[in-house]
Design a protein around this motif. Structure first.
Motif, PDB file in Angstrom:
ATOM      1  N   GLU A 129      86.545 -30.558  -0.817  1.00  0.00           N
ATOM      2  CA  GLU A 129      85.657 -29.572  -1.430  1.00  0.00           C
ATOM      3  C   GLU A 129      84.265 -29.776  -0.854  1.00  0.00           C
ATOM      4  O   GLU A 129      83.732 -30.890  -0.858  1.00  0.00           O
ATOM      5  CB  GLU A 129      85.600 -29.719  -2.951  1.00  0.00           C
ATOM      6  CG  GLU A 129      84.689 -28.680  -3.589  1.00  0.00           C
ATOM      7  CD  GLU A 129      84.476 -28.888  -5.077  1.00  0.00           C
ATOM      8  OE1 GLU A 129      83.556 -28.250  -5.624  1.00  0.00           O
ATOM      9  OE2 GLU A 129      85.209 -29.683  -5.693  1.00  0.00           O
TER      10      GLU A 129
ATOM     11  N   ASN B  68      83.079 -33.103  -2.587  1.00  0.00           N
ATOM     12  CA  ASN B  68      82.253 -32.702  -3.721  1.00  0.00           C
ATOM     13  C   ASN B  68      82.972 -32.941  -5.034  1.00  0.00           C
ATOM     14  O   ASN B  68      82.356 -33.148  -6.068  1.00  0.00           O
ATOM     15  CB  ASN B  68      81.874 -31.217  -3.584  1.00  0.00           C
ATOM     16  CG  ASN B  68      80.781 -30.803  -4.540  1.00  0.00           C
ATOM     17  OD1 ASN B  68      79.715 -31.404  -4.577  1.00  0.00           O
ATOM     18  ND2 ASN B  68      81.048 -29.782  -5.336  1.00  0.00           N
TER      19      ASN B  68
ATOM     20  N   SER C 275      80.298 -28.512  -0.834  1.00  0.00           N
ATOM     21  CA  SER C 275      79.192 -27.757  -1.422  1.00  0.00           C
ATOM     22  C   SER C 275      78.254 -27.280  -0.321  1.00  0.00           C
ATOM     23  O   SER C 275      78.293 -27.768   0.821  1.00  0.00           O
ATOM     24  CB  SER C 275      78.426 -28.636  -2.403  1.00  0.00           C
ATOM     25  OG  SER C 275      77.702 -29.640  -1.696  1.00  0.00           O
ATOM     26  N   SER C 276      77.377 -26.349  -0.656  1.00  0.00           N
ATOM     27  CA  SER C 276      76.376 -25.902   0.320  1.00  0.00           C
ATOM     28  C   SER C 276      75.458 -27.049   0.702  1.00  0.00           C
ATOM     29  O   SER C 276      74.980 -27.125   1.847  1.00  0.00           O
ATOM     30  CB  SER C 276      75.569 -24.734  -0.248  1.00  0.00           C
ATOM     31  OG  SER C 276      74.902 -25.106  -1.450  1.00  0.00           O
TER      32      SER C 276
ATOM     33  N   LYS D 268      85.983 -23.165  -5.658  1.00  0.00           N
ATOM     34  CA  LYS D 268      86.301 -24.105  -4.579  1.00  0.00           C
ATOM     35  C   LYS D 268      86.985 -25.369  -5.095  1.00  0.00           C
ATOM     36  O   LYS D 268      87.873 -25.906  -4.432  1.00  0.00           O
ATOM     37  CB  LYS D 268      85.056 -24.451  -3.770  1.00  0.00           C
ATOM     38  CG  LYS D 268      83.923 -25.124  -4.509  1.00  0.00           C
ATOM     39  CD  LYS D 268      82.730 -25.322  -3.580  1.00  0.00           C
ATOM     40  CE  LYS D 268      81.562 -25.999  -4.303  1.00  0.00           C
ATOM     41  NZ  LYS D 268      80.991 -25.128  -5.362  1.00  0.00           N
TER      42      LYS D 268
ATOM     43  N   ILE E 120      80.817 -24.132   7.480  1.00  0.00           N
ATOM     44  CA  ILE E 120      82.203 -24.615   7.394  1.00  0.00           C
ATOM     45  C   ILE E 120      83.026 -24.149   8.591  1.00  0.00           C
ATOM     46  O   ILE E 120      83.986 -24.799   8.992  1.00  0.00           O
ATOM     47  CB  ILE E 120      82.865 -24.171   6.072  1.00  0.00           C
ATOM     48  CG1 ILE E 120      84.113 -25.009   5.795  1.00  0.00           C
ATOM     49  CG2 ILE E 120      83.213 -22.678   6.069  1.00  0.00           C
ATOM     50  CD1 ILE E 120      84.692 -24.825   4.405  1.00  0.00           C
TER      51      ILE E 120
ATOM     52  N   LYS F 284      76.771 -22.265   3.698  1.00  0.00           N
ATOM     53  CA  LYS F 284      78.208 -22.138   3.434  1.00  0.00           C
ATOM     54  C   LYS F 284      78.985 -21.864   4.724  1.00  0.00           C
ATOM     55  O   LYS F 284      80.072 -22.413   4.946  1.00  0.00           O
ATOM     56  CB  LYS F 284      78.458 -21.006   2.432  1.00  0.00           C
ATOM     57  CG  LYS F 284      78.016 -21.293   1.009  1.00  0.00           C
ATOM     58  CD  LYS F 284      78.924 -22.309   0.355  1.00  0.00           C
ATOM     59  CE  LYS F 284      78.715 -22.389  -1.146  1.00  0.00           C
ATOM     60  NZ  LYS F 284      79.531 -23.479  -1.758  1.00  0.00           N
TER      61      LYS F 284
ATOM     62  N   THR G 207      85.081 -24.198   0.603  1.00  0.00           N
ATOM     63  CA  THR G 207      83.786 -23.930  -0.002  1.00  0.00           C
ATOM     64  C   THR G 207      83.811 -22.559  -0.655  1.00  0.00           C
ATOM     65  O   THR G 207      84.791 -21.823  -0.559  1.00  0.00           O
ATOM     66  CB  THR G 207      82.654 -24.031   1.038  1.00  0.00           C
ATOM     67  OG1 THR G 207      81.405 -24.153   0.366  1.00  0.00           O
ATOM     68  CG2 THR G 207      82.608 -22.825   1.967  1.00  0.00           C
TER      69      THR G 207
END
Length: 428
Positions: A145, A127, A147-148, A104, A188, A185, A99
């Protein structure tokens, strides 16, 4: 189980469940006829977003505080996303999660490439295309990948290797504050333990139980400091920081698998690596003028990196729909490098005025004509319409694509076509 929201991720969930012999309910506010047909073929039943469900798999685009989700949660449902579902369905599949505010996607693809060149059947997803659930049955390792939006709903996710490329400002329309965005974020690493590895930029302080391994653009090296490759040997479209992070993540995952990272293999893999299409990619040349597509650059940190990497003088294509990016750092990065801003789309002129740089507005009927006019204006702004001399026509637009195009990829493809047309016109 209820699938809430179709789209790319939701269809991936539905396809996976059908293959597993699981029939689910589904809801989407505006399903297409194609979606309805697919759901029927896969045996899933359309339902209203109410009632009692054990699990709701929500699409990333649905806000975590959506009233429907809150009501379903109050009724006893656990709200998860595609990534959490994949981790539960395939608990023995090692995953590398990536991320960050920028970089990313490129780092995800690069890690998967390094792993494959090291003899591991690695596949990327999440993502980035394809959905993660499309690859979990074929991959030896999944490089994801994240994402938030996805990281808001990953309860219990534990990653043996996680990467944070950087933390800037983005998606405040969804998260409302920078703190909430960063908190998403940092999910993760929330499930990581001491035996896991978190790869982070040098100087980024955060709380984690995992082993921290720091990278910087200054050195592409293994964890013991052994240099793998100089940044000068990378393809110009690959950022050295992404390469440095990818090497550390690849080494950590190979160790997790009981294998040893070979510096020579990693070096050769880095030399052969190419950037993801549409991410600081040179799509055409007119003489010595490069046309660089960085259509995905809508975050301050990504646009700034593009401005710093492009060869001046730069004709900078700015436009689209303003998403509230910080402009002051971009105005500073443009000083002495940008000859002219070419303003296009819904908010291009307003963005250019806020930047305080000389600009030329362009218009047209439809996205392709607007982009063709912008590319031509960029070339003319450099004074190189004959194709002689150097510089860069850079599409790093700041704004989102949704005013004129369906997504950033379509915008980038339009820019590519315009640049190739100009190259053909002048015989470059």
């Amino acid at each position: 189980m209820l699938i809430y929201g179709l789209g790319r991720s939701g269809r991936g969930v539905a396809r996976f469940l059908a293959a597993e012999g699981v029939r689910a309910a589904w809801h989407d506010a505006q399903p297409t006829p194609g979606d309805e047909a697919l759901m029927a073929d896969w045996g899933h039943t359309r339902a209203a977003p109410r009632g009692h469900y054990r699990t709701v798999v929500a699409a990333p685009g649905v806000p975590i505080d959506h009233p429907d989700l809150l009501a379903l949660q109050a009724g006893g449902a656990e709200i998860v996303g595609e990534v959490a579902l994949a981790a539960r369905a395939r608990p023995r599949l090692p995953m590398v999660g990536v991320t960050g505010t920028a970089g990313k996607g490129g780092t995800t693809v690069l890690i998967a490439h390094l792993l494959r060149e090291s003899g591991v059947r690695a596949m990327e997803g999440g993502n980035i295309d394809p959905p993660l659930l499309d690859v979990v049955n074929e991959a030896e390792v999944a490089v994801v990948e994240l994402s938030s939006f996805q990281l808001e709903r990953v309860p219990g996710l534990r990653l043996p290797v996680a990467v944070i490329t950087n933390l800037g400002t983005d998606h405040l329309d969804r998260h409302r504050t920078v703190e909430a965005y960063h908190a998403a974020k940092l999910n993760i690493t929330a499930g990581q333990e001491a035996s896991d590895v978190l790869v982070v930029p040098q100087g980024l302080e955060l709380t984690t139980r995992a082993e921290r391994r720091a990278f910087s653009a200054a050195q592409i090296a293994l964890a013991n400091g052994e240099v793998v490759l100089s940044s000068a040997e990378l393809h110009p479209g690959i950022h050295p920081a992404n390469a440095a992070a990818a090497v550390l993540a690849t080494e950590a995952l190979l160790t997790h698998l009981g294998r040893v990272a070979d510096p020579a293999v990693l070096a050769q893999a880095l030399r052969s690596a190419r950037p993801v299409a549409g991410r600081f990619e040179t799509v055409a040349r007119v003489g010595e003028v490069a046309f660089i597509d960085d259509s995905i650059a809508t975050r301050t940190i990504a646009v700034q990196a593009a401005l710093e990497r492009a060869t001046p003088p730069i004709a900078w294509l700015v436009g689209g729909r303003d998403k509230g990016a910080e402009l002051e750092p971009l105005a500073a990065a443009a000083q002495g490098r940008v000859t002219q801003v070419i303003a296009f789309g819904q908010d291009g002129e307003a963005l250019a005025r806020q930047l305080g740089l000389p600009f030329t507005p362009v218009g047209g009927e439809g996205g392709d004509e607007v982009m063709a006019n912008a590319a031509r204006a960029g070339l003319e702004a450099l004074g190189r319409s004959g194709g002689v001399g150097g510089g860069t026509v850079l599409l790093a637009p700041i704004g989102t694509s949704f005013d004129l195009f369906r997504d950033y990829k379509a915008r980038g493809e339009s820019f590519r076509r315009a640049a190739l047309t100009l190259a053909a016109e002048v015989g470059a």
